[in-house]
Motif scaffolding. Structure first.
Motif, PDB file in Angstrom:
ATOM      1  N   LEU A 188       0.785  -1.309   0.185  1.00 43.20           N
ATOM      2  CA  LEU A 188       0.053   0.079  -0.001  1.00 43.20           C
ATOM      3  C   LEU A 188       0.808   1.309  -0.109  1.00 43.20           C
ATOM      4  O   LEU A 188       0.350   2.253  -0.650  1.00 43.20           O
ATOM      5  N   PRO A 189       1.929   1.386   0.645  1.00 42.72           N
ATOM      6  CA  PRO A 189       2.985   2.604   0.563  1.00 42.72           C
ATOM      7  C   PRO A 189       3.350   2.790  -0.957  1.00 42.72           C
ATOM      8  O   PRO A 189       3.769   4.071  -1.279  1.00 42.72           O
ATOM      9  N   LEU A 190       3.219   1.895  -1.882  1.00 42.91           N
ATOM     10  CA  LEU A 190       3.615   2.068  -3.365  1.00 42.91           C
ATOM     11  C   LEU A 190       2.397   2.393  -4.040  1.00 42.91           C
ATOM     12  O   LEU A 190       2.525   2.790  -5.263  1.00 42.91           O
ATOM     13  N   VAL A 191       1.233   2.677  -3.477  1.00 44.30           N
ATOM     14  CA  VAL A 191       0.016   2.718  -4.356  1.00 44.30           C
ATOM     15  C   VAL A 191      -0.359   4.237  -4.370  1.00 44.30           C
ATOM     16  O   VAL A 191      -0.332   4.919  -3.205  1.00 44.30           O
ATOM     17  N   LYS A 192      -0.820   4.697  -5.350  1.00 47.19           N
ATOM     18  CA  LYS A 192      -1.439   6.239  -5.488  1.00 47.19           C
ATOM     19  C   LYS A 192      -2.483   6.318  -4.619  1.00 47.19           C
ATOM     20  O   LYS A 192      -3.430   5.162  -4.721  1.00 47.19           O
ATOM     21  N   PRO A 193      -2.881   7.310  -3.993  1.00 48.62           N
ATOM     22  CA  PRO A 193      -4.093   7.619  -3.418  1.00 48.62           C
ATOM     23  C   PRO A 193      -5.267   7.427  -4.475  1.00 48.62           C
ATOM     24  O   PRO A 193      -5.220   7.768  -5.491  1.00 48.62           O
ATOM     25  N   GLY A 194      -6.318   6.390  -4.121  1.00 47.99           N
ATOM     26  CA  GLY A 194      -7.242   6.161  -5.026  1.00 47.99           C
ATOM     27  C   GLY A 194      -6.804   4.904  -5.755  1.00 47.99           C
ATOM     28  O   GLY A 194      -7.760   4.530  -6.376  1.00 47.99           O
ATOM     29  N   GLY A 195      -5.914   4.370  -5.630  1.00 49.37           N
ATOM     30  CA  GLY A 195      -5.374   2.986  -6.137  1.00 49.37           C
ATOM     31  C   GLY A 195      -5.595   2.093  -5.246  1.00 49.37           C
ATOM     32  O   GLY A 195      -6.293   1.957  -4.276  1.00 49.37           O
ATOM     33  N   ALA A 196      -4.967   0.672  -5.589  1.00 54.86           N
ATOM     34  CA  ALA A 196      -5.336  -0.512  -4.721  1.00 54.86           C
ATOM     35  C   ALA A 196      -4.150  -1.286  -4.826  1.00 54.86           C
ATOM     36  O   ALA A 196      -3.361  -1.340  -5.996  1.00 54.86           O
ATOM     37  N   MET A 197      -4.173  -2.217  -3.923  1.00 52.06           N
ATOM     38  CA  MET A 197      -3.314  -3.443  -4.130  1.00 52.06           C
ATOM     39  C   MET A 197      -4.327  -4.737  -4.495  1.00 52.06           C
ATOM     40  O   MET A 197      -5.509  -4.848  -4.009  1.00 52.06           O
ATOM     41  N   ILE A 198      -3.774  -5.499  -5.328  1.00 54.62           N
ATOM     42  CA  ILE A 198      -4.732  -6.627  -5.696  1.00 54.62           C
ATOM     43  C   ILE A 198      -3.681  -7.857  -5.867  1.00 54.62           C
ATOM     44  O   ILE A 198      -2.750  -8.008  -6.569  1.00 54.62           O
ATOM     45  N   ALA A 199      -3.835  -8.562  -4.678  1.00 56.51           N
ATOM     46  CA  ALA A 199      -2.930  -9.638  -4.500  1.00 56.51           C
ATOM     47  C   ALA A 199      -3.870 -11.167  -4.967  1.00 56.51           C
ATOM     48  O   ALA A 199      -4.950 -11.301  -4.459  1.00 56.51           O
ATOM     49  N   MET A 200      -2.922 -12.105  -5.310  1.00 57.16           N
ATOM     50  CA  MET A 200      -3.220 -13.253  -5.580  1.00 57.16           C
ATOM     51  C   MET A 200      -3.160 -13.985  -4.289  1.00 57.16           C
ATOM     52  O   MET A 200      -2.155 -14.152  -3.653  1.00 57.16           O
ATOM     53  N   LYS A 201      -4.587 -14.502  -3.822  1.00 58.12           N
ATOM     54  CA  LYS A 201      -4.312 -15.361  -2.518  1.00 58.12           C
ATOM     55  C   LYS A 201      -5.215 -16.828  -2.750  1.00 58.12           C
ATOM     56  O   LYS A 201      -5.802 -16.741  -3.623  1.00 58.12           O
ATOM     57  N   GLY A 202      -5.099 -17.664  -1.738  1.00 58.30           N
ATOM     58  CA  GLY A 202      -5.730 -18.980  -1.515  1.00 58.30           C
ATOM     59  C   GLY A 202      -7.127 -18.711  -1.035  1.00 58.30           C
ATOM     60  O   GLY A 202      -7.493 -17.639  -0.685  1.00 58.30           O
ATOM     61  N   GLU A 203      -7.719 -20.045  -0.814  1.00 58.54           N
ATOM     62  CA  GLU A 203      -9.178 -19.830  -0.431  1.00 58.54           C
ATOM     63  C   GLU A 203      -9.013 -19.304   1.147  1.00 58.54           C
ATOM     64  O   GLU A 203     -10.159 -19.257   1.671  1.00 58.54           O
ATOM     65  N   SER A 204      -8.175 -19.450   1.711  1.00 60.06           N
ATOM     66  CA  SER A 204      -8.146 -18.932   3.236  1.00 60.06           C
ATOM     67  C   SER A 204      -8.011 -17.368   3.522  1.00 60.06           C
ATOM     68  O   SER A 204      -7.847 -17.025   4.603  1.00 60.06           O
ATOM     69  N   VAL A 205      -8.074 -16.752   2.390  1.00 58.17           N
ATOM     70  CA  VAL A 205      -7.823 -15.260   2.215  1.00 58.17           C
ATOM     71  C   VAL A 205      -8.769 -14.688   3.488  1.00 58.17           C
ATOM     72  O   VAL A 205      -8.330 -13.547   3.913  1.00 58.17           O
ATOM     73  N   ALA A 206     -10.165 -14.814   3.250  1.00 67.70           N
ATOM     74  CA  ALA A 206     -10.969 -14.668   4.170  1.00 67.70           C
ATOM     75  C   ALA A 206     -10.423 -14.510   5.652  1.00 67.70           C
ATOM     76  O   ALA A 206     -10.594 -13.563   6.433  1.00 67.70           O
ATOM     77  N   GLU A 207     -10.043 -15.606   6.180  1.00 67.63           N
ATOM     78  CA  GLU A 207      -9.237 -15.861   7.515  1.00 67.63           C
ATOM     79  C   GLU A 207      -8.237 -14.721   7.786  1.00 67.63           C
ATOM     80  O   GLU A 207      -8.031 -14.095   8.835  1.00 67.63           O
ATOM     81  N   GLU A 208      -7.228 -14.667   6.784  1.00 68.47           N
ATOM     82  CA  GLU A 208      -6.354 -13.770   6.711  1.00 68.47           C
ATOM     83  C   GLU A 208      -6.693 -12.299   6.913  1.00 68.47           C
ATOM     84  O   GLU A 208      -6.117 -11.595   7.541  1.00 68.47           O
ATOM     85  N   LEU A 209      -7.754 -11.869   6.209  1.00 67.14           N
ATOM     86  CA  LEU A 209      -8.400 -10.648   6.238  1.00 67.14           C
ATOM     87  C   LEU A 209      -8.812 -10.446   7.759  1.00 67.14           C
ATOM     88  O   LEU A 209      -8.657  -9.087   8.182  1.00 67.14           O
ATOM     89  N   GLU A 210      -9.527 -11.249   8.133  1.00 70.16           N
ATOM     90  CA  GLU A 210     -10.090 -11.149   9.562  1.00 70.16           C
ATOM     91  C   GLU A 210      -8.832 -10.898  10.645  1.00 70.16           C
ATOM     92  O   GLU A 210      -8.691 -10.107  11.560  1.00 70.16           O
ATOM     93  N   ARG A 211      -7.780 -11.780  10.411  1.00 67.40           N
ATOM     94  CA  ARG A 211      -6.799 -11.815  11.355  1.00 67.40           C
ATOM     95  C   ARG A 211      -5.894 -10.618  11.327  1.00 67.40           C
ATOM     96  O   ARG A 211      -5.325  -9.991  12.329  1.00 67.40           O
ATOM     97  N   ASP A 212      -5.690  -9.935  10.122  1.00 71.11           N
ATOM     98  CA  ASP A 212      -4.796  -9.263   9.739  1.00 71.11           C
ATOM     99  C   ASP A 212      -5.347  -7.720   9.705  1.00 71.11           C
ATOM    100  O   ASP A 212      -4.786  -6.648   9.247  1.00 71.11           O
ATOM    101  N   ALA A 213      -6.505  -7.261  10.110  1.00 70.53           N
ATOM    102  CA  ALA A 213      -7.455  -6.184   9.892  1.00 70.53           C
ATOM    103  C   ALA A 213      -6.628  -5.175  10.422  1.00 70.53           C
ATOM    104  O   ALA A 213      -6.543  -4.127   9.695  1.00 70.53           O
ATOM    105  N   ALA A 214      -6.046  -5.002  11.432  1.00 71.29           N
ATOM    106  CA  ALA A 214      -5.475  -4.026  12.382  1.00 71.29           C
ATOM    107  C   ALA A 214      -4.258  -3.614  11.355  1.00 71.29           C
ATOM    108  O   ALA A 214      -3.912  -2.361  11.254  1.00 71.29           O
ATOM    109  N   GLU A 215      -3.473  -4.566  11.020  1.00 71.11           N
ATOM    110  CA  GLU A 215      -2.116  -4.324  10.161  1.00 71.11           C
ATOM    111  C   GLU A 215      -2.656  -3.391   8.805  1.00 71.11           C
ATOM    112  O   GLU A 215      -2.082  -2.602   8.338  1.00 71.11           O
TER     113      GLU A 215
END
Length: 222
Positions: free
Chosen positions: A163-190
């Protein structure tokens, strides 16, 4: 580029059509020969240098080229894209082949891998690709519309690099596995500390691949 290549000398003959998956034409269109050449390089040069595991060579099309190239469905036209921790060029090179309108920067810290990336870009004549040797966290002076990655790090750490490399208004788009929802919940604060906004999990390649590619898009909020 009309044929495949190896790094040991001369150009080789093009792969016979029967060895290329039928869905590859739909993904790469008139740039299929470039995808074939990259496939040959991964199967020979990258494998010999240890960048591709021996068991992966037989499934390069399905697990690597095609599932990386279909992420192009998530990118608008003409964007500046960075692929961090690019390794042997995945997903950045398949993306750049499938979408010549995109400007793709491959960021890779290891010398051997960045050297290989430069060789491939030169051999394939990929004018829309730039190779940068370095860590993602060292590239803060360059900003991109989208930062992408594949199998680089847990989501929270990945957001801190991307995200520090993303322009304001842009986004990160990462390839992830089926457990990505769990990662998202776990790492929400980061993710929030990295200026990440509301995430979206979705798939691409649904009509092209037996197993669609799962992506997570996290916009930069400020």
């Amino acid at each position: 580029m009309s044929g495949l290549f190896t790094r040991v000398g001369t150009m080789s003959q093009p792969l016979p059509p029967s060895s290329v998956p039928a869905n590859a034409s739909a993904v790469f269109s008139d740039r299929l020969s470039l995808a074939q050449a990259y496939h040959e390089s991964l199967a020979t040069v990258a494998a010999s240098r240890g960048f591709i595991g021996p068991k992966e060579v037989e499934r390069l099309w399905s697990r690597h080229l095609l599932n990386c190239a279909v992420i192009s469905e998530a990118f608008d036209e003409g964007l500046e894209v960075a692929d961090i921790g690019s390794g042997a060029g995945l997903p950045g090179i398949p993306l750049a082949i499938a979408r010549p309108d995109l400007s793709v920067t491959l960021i890779e810290p290891l010398l051997k891998r960045s050297t290989y990336l430069s060789e491939v870009v030169d051999e394939l004549g990929l004018e829309n690709v730039t190779v940068v040797r370095g860590r993602a966290e060292e590239q803060s002076s360059a900003l991109f519309d989208v930062v992408t990655s594949r199998a680089v790090a847990p989501l929270g750490k990945l957001a801190g690099w991307s995200l520090p490399l993303v322009k304001p208004g842009g986004a990160m788009i990462a390839m992830k596995g089926e457990s990505v929802a769990e990662e998202l919940e776990r790492d929400a604060a980061e993710i929030k500390r990295a200026k990440g906004g509301e995430a979206e999990i979705f798939t691409v390649g649904d009509n092209l691949l037996e197993q669609p590619t799962t992506l997570i898009r996290i916009p930069r909020t400020r």
